[in-house]
Design a protein around this motif. Structure first.
Motif, mmCIF file in Angstrom:
data_model
loop_
_atom_site.group_PDB
_atom_site.id
_atom_site.type_symbol
_atom_site.label_atom_id
_atom_site.label_comp_id
_atom_site.label_asym_id
_atom_site.label_seq_id
_atom_site.Cartn_x
_atom_site.Cartn_y
_atom_site.Cartn_z
ATOM 1 N N ASP A 1 0.803 -1.220 0.000
ATOM 2 C CA ASP A 1 0.000 0.000 0.000
ATOM 3 C C ASP A 1 0.837 1.272 0.000
ATOM 4 N N LYS A 2 2.162 1.141 -0.053
ATOM 5 C CA LYS A 2 3.042 2.314 -0.089
ATOM 6 C C LYS A 2 3.428 2.688 -1.524
ATOM 7 N N TYR A 3 3.673 1.667 -2.354
ATOM 8 C CA TYR A 3 4.158 1.921 -3.711
ATOM 9 C C TYR A 3 3.248 2.810 -4.559
ATOM 10 N N PRO A 4 1.906 2.707 -4.445
ATOM 11 C CA PRO A 4 1.056 3.556 -5.295
ATOM 12 C C PRO A 4 1.272 5.055 -5.096
ATOM 13 N N PHE A 5 1.865 5.439 -3.985
ATOM 14 C CA PHE A 5 2.028 6.851 -3.670
ATOM 15 C C PHE A 5 3.494 7.310 -3.683
ATOM 16 N N MET A 6 4.375 6.435 -4.122
ATOM 17 C CA MET A 6 5.792 6.760 -4.190
ATOM 18 C C MET A 6 6.181 7.250 -5.582
ATOM 19 N N PRO A 7 7.172 8.139 -5.705
ATOM 20 C CA PRO A 7 7.668 8.538 -7.029
ATOM 21 C C PRO A 7 8.251 7.324 -7.745
ATOM 22 N N ARG A 8 8.048 7.277 -9.039
ATOM 23 C CA ARG A 8 8.527 6.112 -9.806
ATOM 24 C C ARG A 8 10.027 5.913 -9.666
ATOM 25 N N GLN A 9 10.766 7.037 -9.501
ATOM 26 C CA GLN A 9 12.218 6.943 -9.396
ATOM 27 C C GLN A 9 12.659 6.158 -8.162
ATOM 28 N N LYS A 10 11.802 6.093 -7.157
ATOM 29 C CA LYS A 10 12.157 5.385 -5.927
ATOM 30 C C LYS A 10 11.648 3.941 -5.904
ATOM 31 N N LEU A 11 10.879 3.580 -6.916
ATOM 32 C CA LEU A 11 10.372 2.207 -6.985
ATOM 33 C C LEU A 11 11.456 1.276 -7.512
ATOM 34 N N PRO A 12 11.447 0.010 -7.099
ATOM 35 C CA PRO A 12 12.436 -0.939 -7.631
ATOM 36 C C PRO A 12 12.191 -1.223 -9.109
ATOM 37 N N LYS A 13 13.233 -1.682 -9.806
ATOM 38 C CA LYS A 13 13.079 -2.062 -11.207
ATOM 39 C C LYS A 13 12.170 -3.280 -11.313
ATOM 40 N N THR A 14 11.448 -3.359 -12.408
ATOM 41 C CA THR A 14 10.587 -4.514 -12.640
ATOM 42 C C THR A 14 10.940 -5.150 -13.983
ATOM 43 N N TYR A 15 10.673 -6.432 -14.089
ATOM 44 C CA TYR A 15 11.020 -7.191 -15.290
ATOM 45 C C TYR A 15 9.850 -8.077 -15.695
ATOM 46 N N MET A 16 9.762 -8.324 -17.000
ATOM 47 C CA MET A 16 8.723 -9.200 -17.532
ATOM 48 C C MET A 16 9.387 -10.360 -18.261
ATOM 49 N N SER A 17 8.894 -11.561 -18.041
ATOM 50 C CA SER A 17 9.398 -12.704 -18.797
ATOM 51 C C SER A 17 9.162 -12.456 -20.279
ATOM 52 N N ASN A 18 10.184 -12.708 -21.107
ATOM 53 C CA ASN A 18 10.025 -12.491 -22.549
ATOM 54 C C ASN A 18 9.768 -13.785 -23.317
ATOM 55 N N GLY A 19 9.725 -14.911 -22.605
ATOM 56 C CA GLY A 19 9.384 -16.187 -23.236
ATOM 57 C C GLY A 19 10.492 -16.837 -24.039
ATOM 58 N N ALA A 20 11.703 -16.275 -23.991
ATOM 59 C CA ALA A 20 12.772 -16.760 -24.863
ATOM 60 C C ALA A 20 13.559 -17.933 -24.286
ATOM 61 N N ILE A 21 13.921 -17.871 -23.009
ATOM 62 C CA ILE A 21 14.786 -18.883 -22.399
ATOM 63 C C ILE A 21 14.290 -19.221 -20.994
ATOM 64 N N TYR A 22 14.134 -20.496 -20.748
ATOM 65 C CA TYR A 22 13.842 -20.993 -19.404
ATOM 66 C C TYR A 22 14.809 -22.145 -19.136
ATOM 67 N N ILE A 23 15.466 -22.119 -17.992
ATOM 68 C CA ILE A 23 16.388 -23.195 -17.628
ATOM 69 C C ILE A 23 16.031 -23.661 -16.222
ATOM 70 N N ILE A 24 16.084 -24.960 -15.999
ATOM 71 C CA ILE A 24 15.769 -25.485 -14.673
ATOM 72 C C ILE A 24 16.424 -26.849 -14.467
ATOM 73 N N LYS A 25 16.749 -27.150 -13.233
ATOM 74 C CA LYS A 25 17.258 -28.478 -12.889
ATOM 75 C C LYS A 25 16.110 -29.474 -13.006
ATOM 76 N N THR A 26 16.375 -30.555 -13.691
ATOM 77 C CA THR A 26 15.312 -31.521 -13.990
ATOM 78 C C THR A 26 14.680 -32.107 -12.741
ATOM 79 N N ASP A 27 15.501 -32.476 -11.769
ATOM 80 C CA ASP A 27 14.952 -33.116 -10.572
ATOM 81 C C ASP A 27 14.024 -32.180 -9.807
#
Length: 222
Positions: free
Chosen positions: A154-180
């Protein structure tokens, strides 16, 4: 040993037979197969599809092909089910590299850099991403009581964008994971999931005719 899985469903709403649609006179599928074959970290490539034409094309590229049943080729079929189906036939691989053919500008260099980061940082999984407008953190949602609350807090909606953390979106290109770990918990978002940042062009995801048109413009421009 690392297994690359390329999922290529025959049906598509945005573009008919999308995975074989031509990009610079080559099937869209070609670019992902080419990237996987040139990666230094992939030991086996398997194309998982319900489409005979797609599978036939895969055979011409000297990679393994696996036909999936129709119940795993629906609009709502999730990636985890396709991977689990593949692992029924391809066991004993330490890691899975999941490469969707709708990312034609993802190259073998991207795969190798992502895999090196996955290894060096001892990740359980890795997802390729692109930077996303952090304004999304200022969004609200309606809770069960019908009242507004912040999507993240409830704090982020009222904070300046410059103070918000960076955000990222999955681009669907590469996924890697341990099989087990995937077999125990079939999701790419594990306890220690790392990220690999890709630029906007490399992150282009082909979903509709406009995306394909843009990709043809970019590939011919360069």
């Amino acid at each position: 040993m690392n297994l690359a899985i390329i999922p290529a469903r025959a049906g598509s709403k945005g573009i008919k037979n999308k995975n074989l649609a031509l990009l610079n006179n080559k099937p869209l599928l070609y670019y992902t197969i080419h990237a996987a074959k040139n990666s230094h970290f992939i030991d086996k490539i398997v194309l998982n599809s319900d489409g005979d034409e797609i599978l036939e094309y895969g055979k011409t590229q000297d990679i393994d092909t696996l036909k999936r049943p129709s119940e795993l080729a629906q609009d709502d079929t999730t990636s985890d089910k396709v991977i689990l189906h593949t692992l029924e036939f391809y066991k004993h691989y330490e890691n899975i590299v999941f490469l969707q053919p709708t990312s034609p500008f993802r190259t073998y260099k991207h795969i190798d850099e992502a895999f090196l980061k996955f290894q060096e940082e001892r990740s359980n999984a890795l997802i390729s991403v692109t930077e996303y407008d952090n304004k999304i953190l200022k969004a609200f949602m309606v809770n069960k009581k019908g009242h507004l609350q912040g999507v993240y807090n409830d704090k982020y909606p009222f904070m300046p964008r410059q103070k918000l953390p960076k955000t990222y979106m999955s681009n669907g290109a590469i996924y890697i994971i341990k099989t087990d770990l995937f077999l125990k918990n079939p999701t790419f978002l594990q306890e220690k999931t790392n990220y690999y940042i890709m630029d906007e062009k490399s992150s282009l995801d082909i979903d509709n005719a406009k995306d394909l048109e843009k990709a043809n413009e970019l590939i011919n421009y360069n």
